[in-house]
Structure formats: C-alpha cells, structure tokens
Design an enzyme around this catalytic site. Structure first.
Site, mmCIF file in Angstrom:
data_model
loop_
_atom_site.group_PDB
_atom_site.id
_atom_site.type_symbol
_atom_site.label_atom_id
_atom_site.label_comp_id
_atom_site.label_asym_id
_atom_site.label_seq_id
_atom_site.Cartn_x
_atom_site.Cartn_y
_atom_site.Cartn_z
ATOM 1 N N CYS A 382 0.829 -1.208 0.000
ATOM 2 C CA CYS A 382 0.000 0.000 0.000
ATOM 3 C C CYS A 382 0.868 1.265 0.000
ATOM 4 O O CYS A 382 1.508 1.533 -1.010
ATOM 5 C CB CYS A 382 -1.014 -0.036 1.127
ATOM 6 S SG CYS A 382 -2.475 0.925 0.710
ATOM 7 N N HIS A 508 -3.650 -5.078 0.192
ATOM 8 C CA HIS A 508 -3.116 -5.670 1.433
ATOM 9 C C HIS A 508 -3.211 -7.193 1.400
ATOM 10 O O HIS A 508 -4.224 -7.752 1.841
ATOM 11 C CB HIS A 508 -3.909 -5.147 2.636
ATOM 12 C CG HIS A 508 -3.691 -3.708 2.922
ATOM 13 N ND1 HIS A 508 -2.735 -3.264 3.801
ATOM 14 C CD2 HIS A 508 -4.300 -2.606 2.429
ATOM 15 C CE1 HIS A 508 -2.773 -1.941 3.858
ATOM 16 N NE2 HIS A 508 -3.707 -1.522 3.030
ATOM 17 N N GLU A 510 -1.743 -9.244 3.240
ATOM 18 C CA GLU A 510 -1.600 -9.829 4.586
ATOM 19 C C GLU A 510 -2.928 -10.251 5.213
ATOM 20 O O GLU A 510 -2.965 -11.159 6.033
ATOM 21 C CB GLU A 510 -0.864 -8.856 5.518
ATOM 22 C CG GLU A 510 -1.588 -7.576 5.900
ATOM 23 C CD GLU A 510 -1.400 -6.417 4.911
ATOM 24 O OE1 GLU A 510 -1.044 -6.697 3.750
ATOM 25 O OE2 GLU A 510 -1.633 -5.262 5.293
HETATM 26 N N1 GLN Z 1 -1.916 6.703 2.787
HETATM 27 C C1 GLN Z 1 -2.053 5.976 1.572
HETATM 28 C C2 GLN Z 1 -3.393 6.223 0.893
HETATM 29 O O1 GLN Z 1 -4.341 6.611 1.528
HETATM 30 C C3 GLN Z 1 -1.794 4.492 1.792
HETATM 31 C C4 GLN Z 1 -2.722 3.843 2.762
HETATM 32 C C5 GLN Z 1 -2.217 2.515 3.268
HETATM 33 O O2 GLN Z 1 -1.020 2.265 3.277
HETATM 34 N N2 GLN Z 1 -3.104 1.675 3.759
HETATM 35 O O3 GLN Z 1 -3.513 6.008 -0.279
#
Ligand code: GLN
Length: 531
Positions: A382, A508, A510
């Site tokens: 992410c 994600h 995970e």
């Molecule tokens: N801050 C980033 C976004 O909002 C990534 C979010 C995250 O890592 N879950 O796109």
C-alpha cells in the site's frame, strides 16, 4: 444442526489476555469436528468502527472483503479458521447507538421513551443473533471486548444474561481471567479470578467455563479451588499457559478437552477428538525450522500490533519455507542515508509498510533506494508500494520532487494522486477505497509466478493511487506495471523485473494469509529472500 448455538467469551482481571486467541481456538476445535462456525467481536467503544483510530490506540485495522474496517481480532479468527468475515462480524457501541437513534428519528418506536434497557440491549441481541439466523451457523462465538467491570460493558453483559436465559442450553459463557504469580510470596493467586467471576454473577451471568491465563502451570488443587469458589465444574476450569506461539493454543485447549466440555454443556455428543492434522503439521514444521530468515519491517509505528497481519503473514510464509521468521522492526523516522547500510545490510528481505501521512516517509525512500540498488528482495504494501513508485521517480527518472499528493499537495510530479471520486469527500470514516477488488496479473511477471494465475482479488484501504500518466515513463525505465484493475485500469502491482524480487502492491495481501493457506505473495517473497 437445527438451532444455532451461542458461545460468549468475556474477559476479566486485565485486558490483553488473549480473548481473541481463545475464541479462535474454540472456533478451530469445533470446526475440526465438522461444525460450521463463525466468530464475531463486540467492542464497547463509541467509534462506529476502528477505521479512524490511531494504530497506537488500537493496533492494526483489519479490512474485511466487503470493505469494513474492523478490529484486529477478526484477523485472528480468519487466520485460525480460514473463514470469511464481514461487517456483521464486528459491532461497536457506536453502531448500536447509531442504529437505535436512526430508528428513533424515523419514528419506529411509536412514541416510546428510548432506554438502554430494553432498546439498546435489544439492538445488541439482534446483532448477536444476526449471523446465526441469517446463515444458520452451527456455532456463533461472540467475543466481548474490554473487561468485565467496565462501565461500557454493562449493556453487553445484560444482553448475554438475557440470551442465556432465553436460549438455555444453547448458550454458554466462557470467561477468561488471569492468575498472577506473586514472586515474593512464591504463589499463584486466584483472588482476582474470584472477584471477576463475582462481577459477572452480579450482572446475572454464571460462567460455564473458566479459562485461566497464567505464566506458571496451575495445580489440580488450584483449579479445584477456583471451581468451588466460582460455581464452575472442575473439568470446566482450564488453564492457558504462556506458549511459544499463539498457534499452539488450540492444541493446549484440546488437551484439556475444552471443546468437549463446551459440547457437553450444550447437550451435544462429544465423540472422537479430531486429529487436527494439517494444523499439527504446520506446528511441527515450525518447530523443526532451524535456520531463520531475517526480514526488516520498515514502518513508523513502533508497536507490534500496528502490523499484526503482516507479522503473521511473514511468520506463516517462513514456516512453509522451513525457516524461523526473524523480524526486525526498523523505524523509518530514524532511517537516514548515513545509517541505512548498517540497519539493512543483514536483512534477507525488506517489507515497506502501509501507513498514512508524512511522518517517517523520507526514511522509507532511503530504505527503498538501498534495497533497489543492492538487490535486496523487497515487498512494498500500500503506502509501501506508493513509496516504491516515488523513490523510482525521484532517483531513476530524475524527477527530484516527485511525491504523493497526500504528502505534498503542490508536488510538480504527482506520481501518486488522489482518485477523482475521493476529492469531494470530507467525512473521514469508512470513505476510503475499501474491500476486495479484482486485479489482472500479467503472465511472465514476478507477481504471476507468485500467484500462478491471472485473476486475483485483494483487499484495499487507501485514498491515493498510482497516476497512470507515468506508466510509460516507468516501464521504459525498467519498472513494470504487472497488475491492474480490469475495470478501472488502476495500477495494482508494480515490479522491477531486472531485480531478484522487488514488488509493490497497492492492496493488502496480509489480510488473507492463514495458517493452512499462507499467502502466495509472502511465500514467494520469503523464498526469494532465501536465495
Ligand atoms: N496513505 C495511503 C493512501 O491513503 C496508503 C494507505 C495505506 O497504506 N493503507 O492512499
């Protein structure tokens, strides 16, 4: 089974005793007997969901397939049972009140005075029964957050009392407490447990089973004493001693026949004890693994729970690669060009963590530059993937001030930009791009060799996206976009084919790694880290 059975798991004496692990273990043992089981968590706080909570407050936010931001205990339920959870598996006091207040405004209560009892408790009970009545599970396990005695737990306890009264044998209460060891006296003390059970009894609940958390083996006499003072059968007092891995807990519970006791209390046949073969194989493989794989986790939250699912996914993948996971947290706020070599040179692989906001971001770029130029296997998750793209833009494409709009609104090179539909959003709760989305993986890429298929679905939790205007420049310079959303064309996976294993994912992975089915991306990342 004709009727759904309800198991309530409450906690006393202290928080953090592992109610989530005990709930998951009970679920696992019943599931192994062929029953359909789900687990839900009721959290007595006012937030609608933990999505807006700082990880320091509440650890990681777990995301369900249907896009609900949930308590991290749901991650345990999924890792242990391999089930799918949804919004219905995690309820907060905030949601209960909101739904009651909405109904009141709608006029549904026909002029009645709305009160905690019966209106709030009825709404809690309705939610407690929802999964059971909708999907007909054999067992619904309900974990109540917090500890007995907290003011905010009272409506939940009253609801359990009523459910037990209404359902008779079809509802049991498992109470988890703590038996402290007083080193000066050389003794284990049961008084806190007695008090905690008294507290439950004062709320009208007689626990059926007691699970005693302890750092030392409890004698038969001690358990007998607890049983006698708490009105609980002796065989229904089990201990949960500290073990080297949370995944040992179901085995320990099975050895003490916890599932058998619960089945008996509910009037169900006990039958043969399941072998838990694949579970035991996993544990055996874990114990046998001698050498380790060193993974650096680069993030800003100096707190284990903030990266819970990532830690578990690494550890599962390490086991299936016959390695112990040796995970080193590296605080990105403290990482500089001067110390990066020192911090990362021993690592077999590096993960760049998800996150929000500016703090610690420059350290992630420093780590990524080191990993990219030293060919260290790297997985960016992410925000970690977004940082991969920004670092590449800055140091390979020569776009010095490249950034994400999240970090610098005025960046001349908005490699990561806000999605159009996100621009007008002012309400922060539950409004990110959340939940499972399709991704099409390109054959012949690292991502493809990990997944072994083109169509995948992974969960998201972010507002910002890779800016497609830069795809060509990236691909020309050696960073490939290896996965995209087939509907929107949004970039989901990036990688540098020339490197050993350098992959960033906007989603994600995970959240969907479990004990029995470790995640392919983590498996492949760990494997690459070993070569
Ligand atoms: N801050 C980033 C976004 O909002 C990534 C979010 C995250 O890592 N879950 O796109």
């Amino acid at each position: 089974m004709a009727e759904t059975k309800y198991i309530f798991v409450t906690g006393g004496v202290a928080s953090s005793l592992g109610k989530g692990i005990i709930s998951s273990s009970i679920g696992k043992l019943l599931q192994a007997r062929g029953y359909s089981v789900t687990i839900q968590k009721f959290d007595p706080y006012i937030n609608i969901d933990p999505g807006t909570l700082n990880p320091y407050e509440h650890g990681e936010c777990y995301v369900t397939v249907d896009g609900h931001e949930a308590d991290l205990d749901l991650g345990h339920y999924v890792r242990f049972l391999g089930i799918q959870t949804t919004k219905a598996n995690n309820i907060t006091t905030g949601r209960i009140y909101k739904s009651v207040i909405d109904k009141e405004r709608h006029g549904d209560y026909l002029g009645k005075t709305i009160q905690v009892i019966p209106h709030i408790t009825d709404e809690i009970k309705r939610n407690m029964k929802l999964l059971g009545s909708k999907y007909g599970f054999d067992f619904v396990i309900t974990e109540i957050g917090g500890t007995v005695g907290d003011i905010e737990s009272l409506p939940y306890l009253e609801s359990i009392r009523q459910m037990k009264w209404e359902l008779g044998k079809n509802a049991v209460c498992v109470h988890l407490t703590y038996v402290p060891y007083l080193a000066a006296a050389g003794e284990l003390k049961t008084k806190p447990t007695q008090h905690s059970v008294k507290e439950l009894q004062a709320a009208g609940i007689q626990p059926d089973v007691l699970v005693l958390r302890t750092e030392h083996e409890l004698s038969a006499n001690l358990k007998k004493k607890v049983a006698l003072f708490c009105n609980v059968d002796e065989k229904a007092v089990v201990q949960s001693e500290d073990v080297s891995s949370i995944y040992e807990v179901p085995i320990k519970m099975q050895e003490q026949n916890l599932d058998g006791v619960i089945l008996q209390k509910m009037g169900l046949p006990v039958g043969e004890t399941p072998k838990l073969e694949s579970w035991r194989n996993f544990l055996e493989r874990r114990r046998k693994a001698k050498s380790s794989v060193k993974i650096g986790l680069v993030g800003k939250y100096d707190l284990q729970d903030a990266y819970k699912s990532i830690l578990e996914a690494i550890s599962q993948a390490a086991t299936y690669n016959d390695r112990k996971a040796d995970i080193h947290f590296i605080n990105s706020e403290l990482l500089t060009e001067e110390n990066v070599e020192q911090e990362l040179k021993e690592m077999n692989g590096v993960i760049i963590c998800p996150g929000f906001g500016q703090r610690g971001i420059e350290g992630k770029f420093v780590a990524l530059k080191y990993c990219r130029t030293h060919d260290v296997p790297t997985l960016g998750i992410c925000l970690g993937m977004q940082c991969m793209a920004i670092e590449f833009a800055r140091n390979v494409l020569g776009l010095a001030d490249a950034n994400s709009k999240e970090m610098n609104e005025k960046t001349p090179y908005n490699i990561i930009d806000i999605m159009e539909e996100q621009k007008s959003i002012t309400n922060m709760g539950g409004t990110m791009r959340l939940g499972a989305y399709e991704c099409l993986i390109q054959p012949g890429t690292k991502a493809f060799s990990a997944y072994g298929k083109e169509h995948i679905q992974e969960r998201h939790r972010h507002r910002y996206e890779f800016n497609n205007e830069y795809i060509n420049a990236f691909e020309k310079a050696g960073m490939k976009c290896s996965g995209t959303n087939p509907e929107t064309g949004l970039v989901e996976v990036i990688e540098i084919p020339a490197l050993k294993w350098f992959v960033g994912v906007q989603f994600h992975p995970e959240y969907s790694s479990t004990v029995i089915t470790p995640h392919p991306l983590f498996l492949s990342f760990i494997k690459a880290s070993l070569t």
